[in-house]
Write a protein that holds these residues in place. Sequence first.
Motif, PDB file in Angstrom:
ATOM      1  N   UNK A   1      20.968  -5.714  -8.290  1.00 20.71           N
ATOM      2  CA  UNK A   1      19.865  -6.461  -8.288  1.00 20.71           C
ATOM      3  C   UNK A   1      18.794  -5.249  -8.756  1.00 20.71           C
ATOM      4  N   UNK A   2      18.177  -5.227  -9.619  1.00 15.77           N
ATOM      5  CA  UNK A   2      16.941  -4.183  -9.732  1.00 15.77           C
ATOM      6  C   UNK A   2      16.349  -3.622  -9.109  1.00 15.77           C
ATOM      7  N   UNK A   3      15.564  -3.271  -8.534  1.00 22.00           N
ATOM      8  CA  UNK A   3      14.484  -3.000  -7.285  1.00 22.00           C
ATOM      9  C   UNK A   3      13.812  -1.250  -7.326  1.00 22.00           C
ATOM     10  N   UNK A   4      12.816  -1.493  -6.382  1.00 25.11           N
ATOM     11  CA  UNK A   4      12.315  -0.116  -7.397  1.00 25.11           C
ATOM     12  C   UNK A   4      11.440   0.003  -5.417  1.00 25.11           C
ATOM     13  N   UNK A   5      11.687   1.003  -5.181  1.00 25.19           N
ATOM     14  CA  UNK A   5      11.274   1.586  -3.709  1.00 25.19           C
ATOM     15  C   UNK A   5      10.106   1.188  -2.701  1.00 25.19           C
ATOM     16  N   UNK A   6       9.964   1.477  -1.838  1.00 27.37           N
ATOM     17  CA  UNK A   6       7.836   1.152  -1.229  1.00 27.37           C
ATOM     18  C   UNK A   6       8.614   2.031  -0.080  1.00 27.37           C
ATOM     19  N   UNK A   7       7.274   3.563   0.051  1.00 22.94           N
ATOM     20  CA  UNK A   7       7.337   3.991   0.817  1.00 22.94           C
ATOM     21  C   UNK A   7       8.418   5.216   1.073  1.00 22.94           C
ATOM     22  N   UNK A   8       9.541   5.670   2.253  1.00 26.63           N
ATOM     23  CA  UNK A   8      10.817   6.972   1.262  1.00 26.63           C
ATOM     24  C   UNK A   8      11.482   6.259   2.307  1.00 26.63           C
TER      25      UNK A   8
ATOM     26  N   UNK B   1       8.905   3.628 -14.756  1.00 25.17           N
ATOM     27  CA  UNK B   1       8.787   4.537 -13.992  1.00 25.17           C
ATOM     28  C   UNK B   1       7.426   5.327 -13.012  1.00 25.17           C
ATOM     29  N   UNK B   2       6.728   3.890 -13.592  1.00 26.67           N
ATOM     30  CA  UNK B   2       5.518   3.852 -12.883  1.00 26.67           C
ATOM     31  C   UNK B   2       5.044   2.941 -11.723  1.00 26.67           C
ATOM     32  N   UNK B   3       6.331   2.108 -11.529  1.00 23.78           N
ATOM     33  CA  UNK B   3       6.482   2.138 -10.575  1.00 23.78           C
ATOM     34  C   UNK B   3       7.794   2.600  -9.087  1.00 23.78           C
ATOM     35  N   UNK B   4       7.612   3.460  -9.373  1.00 23.62           N
ATOM     36  CA  UNK B   4       8.873   4.056  -7.992  1.00 23.62           C
ATOM     37  C   UNK B   4      10.099   4.369  -8.995  1.00 23.62           C
ATOM     38  N   UNK B   5      10.641   4.967  -7.793  1.00 24.48           N
ATOM     39  CA  UNK B   5      12.115   4.878  -8.038  1.00 24.48           C
ATOM     40  C   UNK B   5      12.724   4.029  -7.985  1.00 24.48           C
ATOM     41  N   UNK B   6      14.216   3.783  -9.260  1.00 25.07           N
ATOM     42  CA  UNK B   6      14.406   2.362  -9.106  1.00 25.07           C
ATOM     43  C   UNK B   6      16.476   2.682  -9.054  1.00 25.07           C
TER      44      UNK B   6
ATOM     45  N   UNK C   1      19.390   6.387 -12.406  1.00 27.33           N
ATOM     46  CA  UNK C   1      18.554   7.848 -13.201  1.00 27.33           C
ATOM     47  C   UNK C   1      17.107   7.744 -13.403  1.00 27.33           C
ATOM     48  N   UNK C   2      16.582   9.167 -13.539  1.00 23.47           N
ATOM     49  CA  UNK C   2      15.712   9.060 -13.858  1.00 23.47           C
ATOM     50  C   UNK C   2      14.452   8.713 -14.481  1.00 23.47           C
TER      51      UNK C   2
ATOM     52  N   UNK D   1       0.877  -1.147   0.324  1.00 30.00           N
ATOM     53  CA  UNK D   1      -0.015  -0.762  -0.476  1.00 30.00           C
ATOM     54  C   UNK D   1       0.877   1.284   0.445  1.00 30.00           C
ATOM     55  N   UNK D   2       2.275   1.197   0.233  1.00 28.33           N
ATOM     56  CA  UNK D   2       3.025   2.121   0.131  1.00 28.33           C
ATOM     57  C   UNK D   2       3.976   2.227  -1.221  1.00 28.33           C
ATOM     58  N   UNK D   3       3.697   1.664  -1.953  1.00 28.93           N
ATOM     59  CA  UNK D   3       4.133   1.145  -3.217  1.00 28.93           C
ATOM     60  C   UNK D   3       3.139   2.709  -4.164  1.00 28.93           C
ATOM     61  N   UNK D   4       4.269   2.694  -5.330  1.00 23.80           N
ATOM     62  CA  UNK D   4       3.939   3.827  -6.123  1.00 23.80           C
ATOM     63  C   UNK D   4       2.464   3.117  -6.382  1.00 23.80           C
ATOM     64  N   UNK D   5       1.434   4.075  -7.197  1.00 23.81           N
ATOM     65  CA  UNK D   5       0.179   3.546  -7.279  1.00 23.81           C
ATOM     66  C   UNK D   5       0.395   2.424  -8.706  1.00 23.81           C
ATOM     67  N   UNK D   6       1.270   2.556 -10.130  1.00 23.41           N
ATOM     68  CA  UNK D   6       1.427   1.819 -10.893  1.00 23.41           C
ATOM     69  C   UNK D   6       2.082   0.196 -10.348  1.00 23.41           C
ATOM     70  N   UNK D   7       3.136   0.325  -9.083  1.00 21.25           N
ATOM     71  CA  UNK D   7       3.659  -1.069  -9.053  1.00 21.25           C
ATOM     72  C   UNK D   7       1.591  -1.604  -8.493  1.00 21.25           C
ATOM     73  N   UNK D   8       1.472  -0.775  -7.131  1.00 20.13           N
ATOM     74  CA  UNK D   8       0.194  -1.033  -7.201  1.00 20.13           C
ATOM     75  C   UNK D   8      -0.783  -1.834  -8.490  1.00 20.13           C
TER      76      UNK D   8
END
Length: 564
Positions: free
Chosen positions: A294-301, A220-225, A214-215, A154-161
Amino acid sequence: MITHEVLNQPPPREGIDEFAANVPLVEAVARWGTPAFAGGVSTEADAAPPALHDLGRLVGGADFQRDAELANTNPPRLVTHDRWGVRIDEVEYDESYHRIMAAAIGAGAHTAAWADPRPGANADRAAAFHLLAQVEPGHACPVSMTHAAVATLEHAAPGLQAEWVPRLLSRTYEPGLGGDPTAPKPSALVGMAMTEKQGGSDVRANTTLAVRRPAGGIRPDWGDEYGLTGHKWFCSAPMSDAFLVLAQAPGGLSCFFVPRMLPDGTRNVFRIQRLKDKLGNRSNASSEIELDDTTAWLVGEEGRGVATIVQMVTRTRLDCVIGTAAGMRQAVAEAAWHVRHRRAFGSLLVDQPAMAAVVADLALESEAATLTSMRLARAYDVDADESELAFRRLATAVAKFQVCKRGPEHAAEALECLGGNGYTEAFPLARRYREQPLLAIWEGSGNVIALDVLRVLAREPESFMAFFDIVGEAAGEHPAFDLALAEARAVVGEVSGADAATAAFRARELTERLALVLQASLLVQHSPGAVSDAFVRSRLEGDGGSMYGALPPGVDVAAILERA
């Protein structure tokens, strides 16, 4: 030549509706499950959702029991490379394990309460989880983690959710990692990887590094990589489709989403070094892994990793309580079955006072654990108010400590009821005996949980107020309970006013007292008098002895056994 005829051996315990046979669980579903809020229910037996009876018959059948045995005697196998030498990092399971997983996911034991959030949904889901874990506990690990992961996502980016949560809610089980980007798997399991060699429960000592990319990135819709580099010392169910991982980002320890397969269909870097050779829990693979950019996406802050993943940890702690209660039920059911069919010294074992007292005492512990787990599950429903949220914050830790710590001793005593048969792998209680210690360790061992109770006392005193409000609903029903409740309140006051060292020294005492008054309160309010009186006298008053079967004089053993 026939040397002998097989006599006096109990028949196979199969062809049973394990839900209908578990009276405390049936009553708990009627009280705290969706039937309690449906209206028009006339009796507790009629209240049960048909799906729970269907599941009870499934797990009580010979085929499911055989699969449970096969999944543990044919444990998972690590395959690091394919035959051409390409690294694949996969784990192969026996087909019996996949059949069990398909049954659990099909029954919604993972995310049914998220898919259809309503009053009582978590109690229904807990009952399903209980029934499955009663017969085969290893598969419950990925089922539980997937259930718990939804809260953190629930704390992830909207696209990932949007892409992943519907897959977690699916009731379709698909083994394997997939990999076709044009036809992604419609379902998914999610695990977590937190502990490292040097830290264990001290996750803030983690050294795995997260470097922001990099951005833009792959999605990108999954949040910061980010790219993660490091290791994890315990990573269970490594064939899950994704993991929630803690790593050190520039802003501090943070939570990341790590899929096994990347959106383009290629494999993420997820090197399984080896599988753990565990005491029990053999059907479930637990691994050591290495991450290398390993590729990952930030969840939360960034820097809020513990706060982000704690919602997942809290729910897996709840499932540790449910799983231990399920194990206790299996132990009681097997012991009660044996003593009702086995004769010794001229009579059935169940008719011999010493044995009857042991099984009755085991049944007391089992019923207390079942009611505690089901009441806790109810507190996780969508209609939980502020008081319920405060109650569950403390009660989850308290129950995790007490119920899970009681599991191993309970399994050992039940195993002994079967004599030599119980100590062989041909019967399920040997497997249960090796399983129960795990639930006391996973998601926080005894001291970690007891110290967590101290943190709640210091930071969230409203949780103690809510706890005592709920536990106090049984006040006036039993003098010994009233005394124990007053003593528990007094200890809370003493510990809250003590220095840090004294408070830590008394943390286990405080937690155990809180757990016992919670269990006693639930039994006094909801169980027959014979059950609640025996529990209060033996656990709170201290009548009788410290071992199972040393019950106080005058306890109605026959009435307790009737519910076993």
